[in-house]
Design a protein around this motif. Structure first.
Motif, PDB file in Angstrom:
ATOM      1  N   GLY A  93       0.810  -1.217   0.000  1.00  0.00           N
ATOM      2  CA  GLY A  93       0.000   0.000   0.000  1.00  0.00           C
ATOM      3  C   GLY A  93       0.843   1.267   0.000  1.00  0.00           C
ATOM      4  O   GLY A  93       0.536   2.219  -0.720  1.00  0.00           O
ATOM      5  N   ILE A  94       1.903   1.308   0.792  1.00  0.00           N
ATOM      6  CA  ILE A  94       2.778   2.481   0.798  1.00  0.00           C
ATOM      7  C   ILE A  94       3.514   2.582  -0.537  1.00  0.00           C
ATOM      8  O   ILE A  94       3.644   3.671  -1.107  1.00  0.00           O
ATOM      9  CB  ILE A  94       3.747   2.451   1.996  1.00  0.00           C
ATOM     10  CG1 ILE A  94       2.950   2.653   3.299  1.00  0.00           C
ATOM     11  CG2 ILE A  94       4.825   3.520   1.858  1.00  0.00           C
ATOM     12  CD1 ILE A  94       3.776   2.529   4.569  1.00  0.00           C
ATOM     13  N   GLY A  95       3.974   1.457  -1.056  1.00  0.00           N
ATOM     14  CA  GLY A  95       4.603   1.471  -2.382  1.00  0.00           C
ATOM     15  C   GLY A  95       3.665   2.006  -3.448  1.00  0.00           C
ATOM     16  O   GLY A  95       4.060   2.830  -4.280  1.00  0.00           O
ATOM     17  N   ASP A  96       2.411   1.570  -3.420  1.00  0.00           N
ATOM     18  CA  ASP A  96       1.419   2.059  -4.383  1.00  0.00           C
ATOM     19  C   ASP A  96       1.122   3.540  -4.191  1.00  0.00           C
ATOM     20  O   ASP A  96       0.919   4.270  -5.165  1.00  0.00           O
ATOM     21  CB  ASP A  96       0.123   1.257  -4.274  1.00  0.00           C
ATOM     22  CG  ASP A  96       0.219  -0.132  -4.898  1.00  0.00           C
ATOM     23  OD1 ASP A  96       1.213  -0.412  -5.606  1.00  0.00           O
ATOM     24  OD2 ASP A  96      -0.703  -0.940  -4.660  1.00  0.00           O
ATOM     25  N   ALA A  97       1.110   4.005  -2.938  1.00  0.00           N
ATOM     26  CA  ALA A  97       0.863   5.430  -2.676  1.00  0.00           C
ATOM     27  C   ALA A  97       1.966   6.276  -3.294  1.00  0.00           C
ATOM     28  O   ALA A  97       1.702   7.325  -3.897  1.00  0.00           O
ATOM     29  CB  ALA A  97       0.768   5.688  -1.171  1.00  0.00           C
ATOM     30  N   ILE A  98       3.203   5.825  -3.175  1.00  0.00           N
ATOM     31  CA  ILE A  98       4.325   6.566  -3.753  1.00  0.00           C
ATOM     32  C   ILE A  98       4.216   6.574  -5.278  1.00  0.00           C
ATOM     33  O   ILE A  98       4.480   7.591  -5.922  1.00  0.00           O
ATOM     34  CB  ILE A  98       5.669   5.966  -3.282  1.00  0.00           C
ATOM     35  CG1 ILE A  98       5.817   6.187  -1.780  1.00  0.00           C
ATOM     36  CG2 ILE A  98       6.841   6.565  -4.046  1.00  0.00           C
ATOM     37  CD1 ILE A  98       6.913   5.371  -1.136  1.00  0.00           C
ATOM     38  N   LYS A  99       3.808   5.458  -5.847  1.00  0.00           N
ATOM     39  CA  LYS A  99       3.633   5.372  -7.299  1.00  0.00           C
ATOM     40  C   LYS A  99       2.537   6.331  -7.768  1.00  0.00           C
ATOM     41  O   LYS A  99       2.600   6.859  -8.880  1.00  0.00           O
ATOM     42  CB  LYS A  99       3.267   3.935  -7.679  1.00  0.00           C
ATOM     43  CG  LYS A  99       3.354   3.656  -9.168  1.00  0.00           C
ATOM     44  CD  LYS A  99       2.873   2.257  -9.549  1.00  0.00           C
ATOM     45  CE  LYS A  99       3.515   1.172  -8.738  1.00  0.00           C
ATOM     46  NZ  LYS A  99       3.121  -0.191  -9.183  1.00  0.00           N
ATOM     47  N   GLY A 100       1.560   6.584  -6.912  1.00  0.00           N
ATOM     48  CA  GLY A 100       0.413   7.392  -7.300  1.00  0.00           C
ATOM     49  C   GLY A 100       0.561   8.885  -7.116  1.00  0.00           C
ATOM     50  O   GLY A 100      -0.313   9.646  -7.546  1.00  0.00           O
ATOM     51  N   ILE A 101       1.631   9.343  -6.473  1.00  0.00           N
ATOM     52  CA  ILE A 101       1.807  10.778  -6.238  1.00  0.00           C
ATOM     53  C   ILE A 101       2.869  11.341  -7.180  1.00  0.00           C
ATOM     54  O   ILE A 101       3.594  10.592  -7.842  1.00  0.00           O
ATOM     55  CB  ILE A 101       2.176  11.077  -4.762  1.00  0.00           C
ATOM     56  CG1 ILE A 101       3.491  10.404  -4.367  1.00  0.00           C
ATOM     57  CG2 ILE A 101       1.018  10.657  -3.843  1.00  0.00           C
ATOM     58  CD1 ILE A 101       3.968  10.720  -2.950  1.00  0.00           C
ATOM     59  N   GLU A 102       2.955  12.667  -7.241  1.00  0.00           N
ATOM     60  CA  GLU A 102       3.911  13.330  -8.133  1.00  0.00           C
ATOM     61  C   GLU A 102       5.199  13.734  -7.435  1.00  0.00           C
ATOM     62  O   GLU A 102       6.249  13.795  -8.057  1.00  0.00           O
ATOM     63  CB  GLU A 102       3.269  14.576  -8.746  1.00  0.00           C
ATOM     64  CG  GLU A 102       2.113  14.255  -9.672  1.00  0.00           C
ATOM     65  CD  GLU A 102       1.402  15.494 -10.182  1.00  0.00           C
ATOM     66  OE1 GLU A 102       1.741  16.625  -9.765  1.00  0.00           O
ATOM     67  OE2 GLU A 102       0.474  15.320 -10.996  1.00  0.00           O
ATOM     68  N   THR A 103       5.129  14.038  -6.153  1.00  0.00           N
ATOM     69  CA  THR A 103       6.306  14.492  -5.415  1.00  0.00           C
ATOM     70  C   THR A 103       7.331  13.366  -5.319  1.00  0.00           C
ATOM     71  O   THR A 103       6.983  12.251  -4.927  1.00  0.00           O
ATOM     72  CB  THR A 103       5.903  14.957  -4.000  1.00  0.00           C
ATOM     73  OG1 THR A 103       4.964  16.030  -4.121  1.00  0.00           O
ATOM     74  CG2 THR A 103       7.110  15.443  -3.209  1.00  0.00           C
ATOM     75  N   PRO A 104       8.590  13.652  -5.670  1.00  0.00           N
ATOM     76  CA  PRO A 104       9.610  12.606  -5.561  1.00  0.00           C
ATOM     77  C   PRO A 104       9.876  12.218  -4.105  1.00  0.00           C
ATOM     78  O   PRO A 104       9.845  13.053  -3.204  1.00  0.00           O
ATOM     79  CB  PRO A 104      10.854  13.230  -6.200  1.00  0.00           C
ATOM     80  CG  PRO A 104      10.593  14.686  -6.285  1.00  0.00           C
ATOM     81  CD  PRO A 104       9.115  14.900  -6.211  1.00  0.00           C
ATOM     82  N   VAL A 105      10.160  10.926  -3.914  1.00  0.00           N
ATOM     83  CA  VAL A 105      10.399  10.360  -2.590  1.00  0.00           C
ATOM     84  C   VAL A 105      11.809   9.781  -2.554  1.00  0.00           C
ATOM     85  O   VAL A 105      12.211   9.047  -3.461  1.00  0.00           O
ATOM     86  CB  VAL A 105       9.371   9.244  -2.279  1.00  0.00           C
ATOM     87  CG1 VAL A 105       9.709   8.532  -0.975  1.00  0.00           C
ATOM     88  CG2 VAL A 105       7.959   9.816  -2.237  1.00  0.00           C
ATOM     89  N   VAL A 106      12.552  10.112  -1.501  1.00  0.00           N
ATOM     90  CA  VAL A 106      13.819   9.447  -1.225  1.00  0.00           C
ATOM     91  C   VAL A 106      13.594   8.524  -0.032  1.00  0.00           C
ATOM     92  O   VAL A 106      13.152   8.971   1.029  1.00  0.00           O
ATOM     93  CB  VAL A 106      14.957  10.458  -0.934  1.00  0.00           C
ATOM     94  CG1 VAL A 106      16.210   9.746  -0.453  1.00  0.00           C
ATOM     95  CG2 VAL A 106      15.277  11.267  -2.184  1.00  0.00           C
ATOM     96  N   GLU A 107      13.874   7.254  -0.246  1.00  0.00           N
ATOM     97  CA  GLU A 107      13.763   6.256   0.816  1.00  0.00           C
ATOM     98  C   GLU A 107      15.027   6.316   1.668  1.00  0.00           C
ATOM     99  O   GLU A 107      16.134   6.309   1.143  1.00  0.00           O
ATOM    100  CB  GLU A 107      13.616   4.866   0.198  1.00  0.00           C
ATOM    101  CG  GLU A 107      13.565   3.742   1.196  1.00  0.00           C
ATOM    102  CD  GLU A 107      13.511   2.370   0.537  1.00  0.00           C
ATOM    103  OE1 GLU A 107      13.644   1.377   1.281  1.00  0.00           O
ATOM    104  OE2 GLU A 107      13.355   2.273  -0.699  1.00  0.00           O
ATOM    105  N   VAL A 108      14.833   6.377   2.983  1.00  0.00           N
ATOM    106  CA  VAL A 108      15.949   6.513   3.919  1.00  0.00           C
ATOM    107  C   VAL A 108      15.857   5.426   4.982  1.00  0.00           C
ATOM    108  O   VAL A 108      14.755   5.078   5.433  1.00  0.00           O
ATOM    109  CB  VAL A 108      15.914   7.911   4.589  1.00  0.00           C
ATOM    110  CG1 VAL A 108      16.783   7.967   5.806  1.00  0.00           C
ATOM    111  CG2 VAL A 108      16.320   8.981   3.599  1.00  0.00           C
TER     112      VAL A 108
END
Length: 138
Positions: free
Chosen positions: A82-97
């Motif tokens: 679900g979190i992976g899909d949420a990131i796929k669905g948004i426009e703002t870039p995400v850096v995983e830390v």
């Protein structure tokens, strides 16, 4: 001025108390105050939840209006489609830390549902991993 948010997942509210041999003795609040001072020209916000759905809600809330998201999803990294899909669905870039080097830990931590949708991944540098993520957006 860049608008960034750090989003932390489960158990990261225990930083400074939890397994200091892995995560250090500094609380995240102490670290966050220091990083805000280091980057006065960045609007830096912070959100933490132990609840998967709240993390997804926050990603949806900020995922179309912020310049960047720094995400440490904790154990949800390895379990949350679900979190992976949420990131796929948004426009703002995400850096995983990650604070620790997840590849030097238990095998289940070697899988990430976030990485395939992230701008990049930074792990194993302690709290400095967050600092490096901020720099990646500047």
């Amino acid at each position: 001025m860049k608008k960034l948010i750090i989003i932390n997942g489960p158990n990261l509210n225990l930083l400074g108390k939890r397994e200091p041999n892995i995560y250090g003795s500094l609380t995240f609040t102490e670290f966050f105050e220091a990083i805000k001072e280091k980057y006065p020209n960045v609007q830096l916000e912070y959100f933490q939840s132990n609840v998967e759905g709240y993390l997804i809600d926050k990603l949806h809330e900020v995922g179309f209006s912020y310049d960047g998201i720094i995400l440490n999803a904790g154990a949800y990294t390895h379990t949350s489609i679900g979190i992976g899909d949420a990131i796929k669905g948004i426009e703002t870039p995400v850096v995983e830390v990650h604070i620790s080097n997840t590849f030097s830990r238990e095998e289940f931590r070697h899988q990430s549902y976030i990485s395939p949708n992230a701008k990049g991944v930074i792990l194993g540098f302690g709290l400095q991993s967050y600092d490096l993520a901020v720099q990646s957006f500047l």
